[in-house]
Design a protein around this motif. Structure first.
Motif, mmCIF file in Angstrom:
data_model
loop_
_atom_site.group_PDB
_atom_site.id
_atom_site.type_symbol
_atom_site.label_atom_id
_atom_site.label_comp_id
_atom_site.label_asym_id
_atom_site.label_seq_id
_atom_site.Cartn_x
_atom_site.Cartn_y
_atom_site.Cartn_z
ATOM 1 N N TRP A 20 58.777 26.909 55.705
ATOM 2 C CA TRP A 20 57.642 27.824 55.546
ATOM 3 C C TRP A 20 58.146 29.229 55.218
ATOM 4 N N THR A 24 57.189 31.241 51.622
ATOM 5 C CA THR A 24 56.335 32.433 51.717
ATOM 6 C C THR A 24 57.126 33.726 51.538
ATOM 7 N N TYR A 47 53.086 38.437 52.469
ATOM 8 C CA TYR A 47 52.549 37.215 51.881
ATOM 9 C C TYR A 47 51.261 36.881 52.618
ATOM 10 N N VAL A 70 47.781 34.388 45.885
ATOM 11 C CA VAL A 70 47.573 33.548 47.054
ATOM 12 C C VAL A 70 46.073 33.553 47.338
ATOM 13 N N ILE A 73 45.609 30.197 52.875
ATOM 14 C CA ILE A 73 46.745 29.962 53.766
ATOM 15 C C ILE A 73 46.239 29.294 55.042
ATOM 16 N N GLU A 75 48.335 29.009 58.105
ATOM 17 C CA GLU A 75 49.627 29.539 58.545
ATOM 18 C C GLU A 75 50.574 28.446 59.053
ATOM 19 N N THR A 79 49.824 26.620 51.767
ATOM 20 C CA THR A 79 49.436 27.800 51.008
ATOM 21 C C THR A 79 48.922 27.333 49.651
#
Length: 154
Positions: A20, A24, A47, A70, A73, A75, A79
């Protein structure tokens, strides 16, 4: 409905949190993805939803730049990135899931032709095979590059 769709996955011997962090890290993208020659941040200091950038990559032996944003998302899990170029709306989703080896990274890509012109639609259908093959190759290389970076750091 998308005019072209691809989904590829890759197991990575690294923790999902590490994968991740790599996907990102917009400012580190050009150092990780061998197909990307440069990134120019356009909006957003970190990001997050609304972060925009211009990405230049080599495709079919030529450099091409696209503005990306973007748009979603979840988290640590996924994404969604959008781009609109040459009459096509693109959406890419990267999903990070725990797996036996560490992480399963899945990249999905969809392109939808926005033009209502029958000529543009016909031309797109004639060239879609080449475009799809080039996109598949670029996506696989991106997955391999992310895996190599994550596994080096693990």
């Amino acid at each position: 409905m998308a005019d072209m769709e691809l989904t590829l996955s890759r197991e990575i011997a690294a923790a999902p949190e590490r994968v991740w962090a790599i996907i990102t890290d917009l400012d580190g993208t050009a150092a990780v993805l061998s197909g990307v020659t440069r990134i120019e941040r356009l909006a957003g200091p970190a990001y997050g939803v609304g972060t925009r950038w211009r990405e230049t990559r080599t495709m079919l032996g030529r450099e091409a730049s696209e503005e990306m944003e973007v748009v979603g998302i979840d988290e640590g899990r996924s994404t969604t990135i959008a781009a609109d170029a040459h009459g096509v709306a693109y959406r890419s989703v990267l999903r990070v899931e725990p797996a036996a080896a560490g992480t399963l990274l899945t990249m999905s890509f969809a392109g939808t032709l926005q033009s209502t012109s029958w000529l543009q639609r016909a031309a797109a259908r004639l060239t879609s095979g080449l475009g799809l093959a080039a996109t598949r190759k670029a996506m696989q290389q991106d997955l391999d590059d992310i895996a190599a970076s994550a596994e080096r750091a693990a």
